[in-house]
Design an enzyme around this catalytic site. Structure first.
Site, mmCIF file in Angstrom:
data_model
loop_
_atom_site.group_PDB
_atom_site.id
_atom_site.type_symbol
_atom_site.label_atom_id
_atom_site.label_comp_id
_atom_site.label_asym_id
_atom_site.label_seq_id
_atom_site.Cartn_x
_atom_site.Cartn_y
_atom_site.Cartn_z
ATOM 1 N N GLU A 87 -7.038 1.829 -2.677
ATOM 2 C CA GLU A 87 -5.633 1.956 -3.045
ATOM 3 C C GLU A 87 -5.066 0.587 -3.415
ATOM 4 O O GLU A 87 -4.036 0.477 -4.087
ATOM 5 C CB GLU A 87 -4.901 2.521 -1.820
ATOM 6 N N HIS A 122 -11.950 11.976 2.374
ATOM 7 C CA HIS A 122 -11.953 10.586 2.814
ATOM 8 C C HIS A 122 -11.769 10.389 4.310
ATOM 9 O O HIS A 122 -12.434 9.568 4.929
ATOM 10 C CB HIS A 122 -10.828 9.865 2.068
ATOM 11 N N PHE A 149 0.856 -1.181 0.000
ATOM 12 C CA PHE A 149 0.000 0.000 0.000
ATOM 13 C C PHE A 149 0.886 1.222 0.000
ATOM 14 O O PHE A 149 2.076 1.151 0.339
ATOM 15 C CB PHE A 149 -0.862 -0.001 1.271
ATOM 16 N N HIS A 175 -8.579 11.383 -0.597
ATOM 17 C CA HIS A 175 -8.069 10.150 -1.198
ATOM 18 C C HIS A 175 -7.947 10.389 -2.693
ATOM 19 O O HIS A 175 -8.862 10.937 -3.304
ATOM 20 C CB HIS A 175 -9.052 9.015 -0.897
ATOM 21 N N ARG A 207 -0.847 9.485 -0.048
ATOM 22 C CA ARG A 207 -2.099 9.952 -0.660
ATOM 23 C C ARG A 207 -2.108 11.442 -0.956
ATOM 24 O O ARG A 207 -2.653 11.874 -1.967
ATOM 25 C CB ARG A 207 -3.266 9.624 0.268
ATOM 26 N N LEU A 226 -15.392 5.470 -3.099
ATOM 27 C CA LEU A 226 -13.978 5.115 -3.063
ATOM 28 C C LEU A 226 -13.580 3.974 -3.993
ATOM 29 O O LEU A 226 -14.313 3.011 -4.167
ATOM 30 C CB LEU A 226 -13.591 4.718 -1.642
ATOM 31 N N GLN A 235 -7.834 14.356 4.830
ATOM 32 C CA GLN A 235 -7.268 13.558 3.741
ATOM 33 C C GLN A 235 -8.218 13.462 2.553
ATOM 34 O O GLN A 235 -9.363 13.039 2.708
ATOM 35 C CB GLN A 235 -6.944 12.150 4.230
ATOM 36 N N ARG A 287 -2.423 10.426 6.778
ATOM 37 C CA ARG A 287 -2.489 9.034 7.201
ATOM 38 C C ARG A 287 -2.099 8.109 6.065
ATOM 39 O O ARG A 287 -2.469 8.339 4.919
ATOM 40 C CB ARG A 287 -3.922 8.692 7.628
HETATM 41 C C1 LIG Z 1 -14.750 3.450 1.569
HETATM 42 C C2 LIG Z 1 -13.701 3.458 2.635
HETATM 43 C C3 LIG Z 1 -12.648 2.553 2.579
HETATM 44 C C4 LIG Z 1 -11.658 2.538 3.570
HETATM 45 N N1 LIG Z 1 -10.653 1.617 3.494
HETATM 46 C C5 LIG Z 1 -9.727 1.567 4.494
HETATM 47 C C6 LIG Z 1 -8.713 0.574 4.498
HETATM 48 O O1 LIG Z 1 -8.638 -0.255 3.611
HETATM 49 N N2 LIG Z 1 -7.825 0.545 5.503
HETATM 50 C C7 LIG Z 1 -7.884 1.445 6.531
HETATM 51 O O2 LIG Z 1 -7.054 1.355 7.428
HETATM 52 N N3 LIG Z 1 -8.845 2.390 6.561
HETATM 53 C C8 LIG Z 1 -9.771 2.475 5.571
HETATM 54 N N4 LIG Z 1 -10.740 3.440 5.615
HETATM 55 C C9 LIG Z 1 -10.840 4.311 6.780
HETATM 56 C C10 LIG Z 1 -11.472 3.554 7.918
HETATM 57 O O3 LIG Z 1 -12.433 2.665 7.424
HETATM 58 C C11 LIG Z 1 -12.152 4.483 8.901
HETATM 59 O O4 LIG Z 1 -11.283 5.502 9.253
HETATM 60 C C12 LIG Z 1 -12.510 3.701 10.141
HETATM 61 O O5 LIG Z 1 -13.324 2.610 9.814
HETATM 62 C C13 LIG Z 1 -13.183 4.550 11.181
HETATM 63 O O6 LIG Z 1 -13.537 3.698 12.253
HETATM 64 P P1 LIG Z 1 -14.147 4.249 13.587
HETATM 65 O O7 LIG Z 1 -14.335 3.090 14.482
HETATM 66 O O8 LIG Z 1 -13.328 5.389 14.072
HETATM 67 O O9 LIG Z 1 -15.529 4.859 13.133
HETATM 68 P P2 LIG Z 1 -16.741 4.230 12.284
HETATM 69 O O10 LIG Z 1 -16.505 2.869 11.842
HETATM 70 O O11 LIG Z 1 -17.108 5.244 11.296
HETATM 71 O O12 LIG Z 1 -17.865 4.210 13.342
HETATM 72 C C14 LIG Z 1 -18.407 5.379 13.865
HETATM 73 C C15 LIG Z 1 -19.524 4.975 14.757
HETATM 74 O O13 LIG Z 1 -19.951 6.089 15.518
HETATM 75 C C16 LIG Z 1 -21.334 6.167 15.495
HETATM 76 N N5 LIG Z 1 -21.717 7.537 15.742
HETATM 77 C C17 LIG Z 1 -21.269 8.653 15.114
HETATM 78 N N6 LIG Z 1 -21.854 9.735 15.643
HETATM 79 C C18 LIG Z 1 -22.669 9.296 16.627
HETATM 80 C C19 LIG Z 1 -23.544 9.932 17.533
HETATM 81 N N7 LIG Z 1 -23.722 11.243 17.520
HETATM 82 N N8 LIG Z 1 -24.243 9.174 18.396
HETATM 83 C C20 LIG Z 1 -24.105 7.829 18.397
HETATM 84 N N9 LIG Z 1 -23.288 7.174 17.578
HETATM 85 C C21 LIG Z 1 -22.577 7.901 16.697
HETATM 86 C C22 LIG Z 1 -21.724 5.633 14.162
HETATM 87 O O14 LIG Z 1 -23.059 5.202 14.165
HETATM 88 C C23 LIG Z 1 -20.750 4.467 14.032
HETATM 89 O O15 LIG Z 1 -21.238 3.350 14.711
HETATM 90 C C24 LIG Z 1 -11.730 3.461 4.626
HETATM 91 C C25 LIG Z 1 -12.790 4.371 4.673
HETATM 92 C C26 LIG Z 1 -13.764 4.387 3.695
HETATM 93 C C27 LIG Z 1 -14.868 5.384 3.774
#
Ligand SMILES: Cc1cc2nc3c(=O)[nH]c(=O)nc-3n(C[C@H](O)[C@H](O)[C@H](O)COP(=O)(O)OP(=O)(O)OC[C@H]3O[C@@H](n4cnc5c(N)ncnc54)[C@H](O)[C@@H]3O)c2cc1C
Ligand code: SF4
Ligand code: SF4
Ligand code: FES
Lengths: 247, 602
Positions: free
Chosen positions: B253, B380, B121, B236, B314, B250, B234, B415
């Site tokens: 990568e 992103h 990556f 992407h 990125r 998306l 970021q 990142r």
């Molecule tokens: C399409 C895509 C592909 C990606 N691919 C990769 C990858 O291959 N490798 C990598 O390392 N990263 C990748 N990323 C980035 C990574 O997926 C995210 O940064 C990561 O999943 C975020 O995880 P999190 O647990 O912080 O939040 P999330 O998984 O977004 O979870 C947030 C949670 O908070 C809750 N929430 C938010 N606000 C509130 C509120 N006010 N009250 C109650 N609940 C709330 C939501 O309901 C959800 O459950 C990708 C992102 C995208 C969009």
């Protein structure tokens, strides 16, 4: 003027509701979920719908479009005949909370009944298995929990066996665990007695609607049925059970 | 008004993505009475969409890798603005966190000898991303979800938290509403972990879902917590650009990791001409070298030549694409071409990138096994976030913790791909552990101020009483346009100031936003409430960006194109004070000599 489309969307709850007609401008590549969002922005800000990824990855946006179970975010508007109204309804087998949103909480309850993965004792060694072994269960682990298969299965849709029958989604889940090369739990008794595997009469309706193209019936349900038969109806095993009741 | 419902826990985790789930598993395993609250159904958080993989120096594919190389790559990717201690813990602990997932049933793709396979990556020196085709996030979230559910966690789904409640200086609970019924609910807790994800819905072109409305960032700031690195957003490099329906969606990568190349309309591989000074000598200089690298990697060998420049970080790739498009060398719909068809066989593409294949076929009528994709930058990921202690993840407010994308510091100014999923695991676990410990050391629940609850609920219901205000969807579109045009990939003093003015106008209109219907599952109402979070955090980003008069990582200033060593020594901290949202400079923590040494060695 941009081209126009007519959509009829279910508005209401489980007790009462109706199809309401809306006209919206069409854009290239538009999917049904875009149409719903356009209706929200232009006509009905309180129209309830679930979505997250808009790319067929999260399984939030299941509904019935012209009577067919679909992920609305992957369903192109230009696949439907131009000029004819498109009807969008919530999934039929679940209680409607509001508009296109159903109460799917039952599924989460069923999931709790299935014992989680239990790691084999590898004697402290790094677990190893081949890609071929992985492929087999990865098919089941592709499930995005859209519950479209649950929606179409007649055991749930027509016969309302929610109490006794877990539904195809959870046979997929169970298969993913039972065929996992490192799992050390046995769920066959549960599948037979509590999850109602026997109710499935292999109509394959679930496989047809699965957006992840999981061969639910052929690869999950039938092999599980065979394992249940081997476990409980195999004469040698049966004899062993009489002699060694706990084995 | 109806009385609200009240629940009591030791630890409340807001957010059920990778970070929230991992935190909840840890907190409940430590014996704390724990609940998880999330806006969507369980299993639908952003984490489910992650495609490419999770970065950890497992050394399964290339034994030259170790935590030190991972640490160095991460710091280099972040242009040395990262909180070094977080980057160190992350690199050291990620391998155990990933192996633990396997112990909990996750099925990653395998090497020939049956171990977890790792892929290349951007910015990672060696193949480091454990993955499952291009649906790694699904595997991760399902594994954590099942582990959590069977551990007896309480989950409150489709419940949106709006406000943090404090008792004096410490956090005492939070207030939210059930999306379905519209009823308000108060969670009392000794400790709260915010794991709410990012802020991407403030931009027009984004890969982020409706959930990314900056809730956690805003609530923490309103509660008096510091935010850090807010100027670093970021973009992407590879989002879909056509048709409009999928603009911003998306493209992993992983396409470039599997050999995909970027071409302009003249068929030129322009990334060769875009290698920044800092990375000179690290990347292939000829097509032949780049092709050989891909072949070695496909053959499962340790690469002996340098990687293709498409795998630069990125920020670099996104800027290069923007440059090509501006110079008139773009694709028909304003992007550039990403081509994998001429590099790998159709079978390989379908096997390695199944959902990309499907996504293009279904949504864009493009067969990626025969034709190139059109791609362009998409908003992103938020590097900036709630400022936390690097080991405990506690914010500057007592009892309030943060992890995952909502926390800041780990990634510095940019990142690396794959470093988010590992971040969720490493710091999710730490947040859960220390929140549970905090709760255990706290004898009683904090008091809830009933007047405050009354005030926030009344304010939340006001949009129903407005008669001639704006529609929330219209205001949201306007906000997204402002941020896209004025606070995007490349920024100037003039644009940023103009953005502040426009945000102020939008704030006035938002005060009168109007919604119809009733309180039950009403997306218009929900969006009306989210506007305030998005406006405040958009302002935080804009102010931090205005302050940083240099270019670094995800923050590029047209009026200050170079990096400035003085700015390389400070983080921007954003805080809400009596006079509004303000930016303060904070020197980077001093790095121990042995780590400094590591950064120098090549
Ligand atoms: C399409 C895509 C592909 C990606 N691919 C990769 C990858 O291959 N490798 C990598 O390392 N990263 C990748 N990323 C980035 C990574 O997926 C995210 O940064 C990561 O999943 C975020 O995880 P999190 O647990 O912080 O939040 P999330 O998984 O977004 O979870 C947030 C949670 O908070 C809750 N929430 C938010 N606000 C509130 C509120 N006010 N009250 C109650 N609940 C709330 C939501 O309901 C959800 O459950 C990708 C992102 C995208 C969009
Ligand atoms: S094959 Fe079985 S599970 Fe699938 S729809 Fe038919 S009866 Fe239901
Ligand atoms: S098995 Fe297929 S249809 Fe059923 S829930 Fe999973 S993805 Fe949906
Ligand atoms: S929105 Fe995720 S599958 Fe449709």
């Amino acid at each position: 003027m941009a081209e126009e489309a007519t959509v009829k969307i279910y508005r209401g709850d489980n007790d009462s509701g109706e199809l309401v007609e809306y006209k919206i401008p069409l854009a290239p590549g538009m999917v049904v979920l875009d149409a719903v969002h356009t209706v929200q922005a232009m006509h009905a800000p309180d129209l309830a719908v679930r979505w997250n990824c808009k790319a067929g990855k999260c399984g939030s946006c299941g509904g019935e479009v012209n009577g067919k179970p679909k992920l609305m975010c992957m369903d192109r508007m230009d696949k439907y005949p131009a000029g004819e109204p498109i009807t969008i309804r919530p999934m039929k087998s679940f209680p409607v909370l509001k508009d296109l949103v159903c109460d799917v909480s039952w599924n989460y309850e069923v999931n709790k009944k299935i014992p989680a993965f239990k790691m084999k004792d590898t004697g402290g060694e790094e677990p190893k298995f081949s890609q071929e072994e992985a492929d087999r269960v990865q098919e089941f682990r592709k499930c995005i929990e859209c519950f479209l298969c649950q929606n179409v299965c007649h055991v749930l849709r027509e016969h309302n066996k929610q109490e006794e029958f877990a539904g195809p989604r959870f046979f997929v889940r169970a298969a993913g665990l039972e065929m996992h090369p490192l799992d050390d739990e046995n769920r066959l008794g549960l599948l037979k007695d509590e999850l109602g595997l026997g109710y499935c009469n292999i109509t394959k309706c679930c496989t047809e609607v699965c957006p992840e193209s999981i061969k639910i019936t052929d690869n999950a349900i039938i092999p599980l049925k065979e394992r249940v038969v081997d476990e409980f109806y195999d004469p040698v095993k049966k004899l062993l059970r009489v002699v060694f009741p706990k084995s | 008004m109806d009385k609200y419902q009240t629940f009591e826990y030791d630890v409340i985790i807001v957010g059920a993505g990778g970070a929230g789930l991992r935190a909840a598993i840890e907190a409940s395993a430590s014996g704390a009475k724990t609940a998880l609250v999330c806006k969507s159904l369980l299993g639908k958080a952003h984490t489910v969409m992650a495609e490419g993989g999770v970065a950890a120096a497992l050394r399964n594919v290339d034994s030259r890798d170790d935590w030190k190389v991972h640490f160095r790559d991460t710091m280099k990717g972040g242009k040395f603005l990262n909180q070094w201690r977080m980057a160190q813990l992350h690199a050291q602990e990620a391998p155990d966190r990933v192996r633990e997932l396997e112990q909990w049933g996750a099925v990653f793709d395998r090497t020939k000898d049956g171990r977890m396979l790792q892929r290349n990556f951007g910015g990672h020196t060696y193949p480091r991303l454990a993955h499952v085709g291009d649906r790694t996030g699904l595997e991760m979230i399902r594994t954590l979800q099942d582990k959590g559910v069977h551990q007896g966690l309480d989950v409150h789904m489709e419940c949106t938290i709006r406000w943090l409640l404090k008792d004096g200086e410490r956090v005492a609970g939070c207030l939210g509403y059930q999306r379905e019924s519209g009823r308000f609910v108060v969670f009392r807790a000794k400790a709260i972990v915010l794991a709410t994800g990012g802020i991407g819905r403030c931009w027009e072109i984004t890969s982020n879902s409706w959930e990314y409305t900056a809730d956690g960032h805003a609530m923490a700031m309103w509660a008096g917590a510091d935010l850090i690195d807010m100027e670093f957003v970021q973009f992407h490099p590879t989002g879909m650009v056509w048709p409009p329906s999928v603009r911003g969606t998306l493209i992993t990568e992983g396409v470039r990791g599997e050999g995909g190349v970027l071409l302009n309309s003249e068929g030129q591989r322009f990334m060769f001409d875009n290698v920044p000074e800092m990375f000179q000598g690290d990347y292939a200089e000829t097509q032949e070298e780049a092709t050989e690298w891909v072949q070695q990697v496909i053959a499962g060998k340790q690469a002996t030549v340098r990687r293709p420049p498409e795998l630069l970080t990125r920020d670099v790739v996104a800027r290069a694409i923007r440059k090509e498009v501006r110079a008139g060398r773009g694709s028909p719909h304003g992007g550039v071409f990403l081509d994998i068809a001429s590099r790998r066989t159709a079978e390989e593409i379908k096997k390695k990138l199944p959902s990309m294949y499907h996504q293009f076929k279904e949504l864009a009528d493009v067969d990626i096994t025969t034709d190139p994709m059109e791609v362009g930058p998409t908003c992103h990921y938020m590097m900036g976030g709630i400022r936390v202690h690097p080991e405990t993840q506690e914010s500057t407010v007592s009892g309030l913790f943060a992890a995952g994308e909502s926390a800041g510091g780990m990634h510095g100014s940019n990142r690396l791909g794959g470093n988010s999923l590992s971040d969720l695991l490493v710091f999710g676990k730490r947040a859960g552990e220390y929140a549970a410990r905090y709760a255990a050391e706290t004898s009683s629940l904090g008091e809830i101020n009933a007047d405050e609850v009354q005030r926030v609920t009344a304010e939340s219901l006001r949009p129903f009483d407005e008669s001639d205000g704006e529609n929330p969807y219209t205001l949201h579109e306007q906000l997204r346009t402002v941020m896209q045009n004025l606070v995007g990939i490349v920024r100037t003093d003039e644009d940023l100031r103009s953005a502040l003015g426009k945000l102020e106008e939008l704030r006035e209109q938002t005060a009168k936003v109007k919604v119809g219907g009733n309180i039950q599952f009403n997306p218009g109402w929900h969006l009306a409430l989210d506007l305030k979070n998005m406006l405040d955090i958009s302002e935080a980003v804009t102010r931090a960006a205005l302050e940083r008069t240099e270019s670094r990582g995800g923050h590029t200033r047209e009026d200050y194109p170079g990096s400035d060593d003085e700015w390389g020594k400070v983080n921007n901290i954003v805080r809400q004070t009596d006079s509004g949202i303000e930016v303060f400079r904070e020197p980077l923590p001093e790095m121990p000599d042995e780590l400094k040494q590591l950064l120098k060695s090549e």
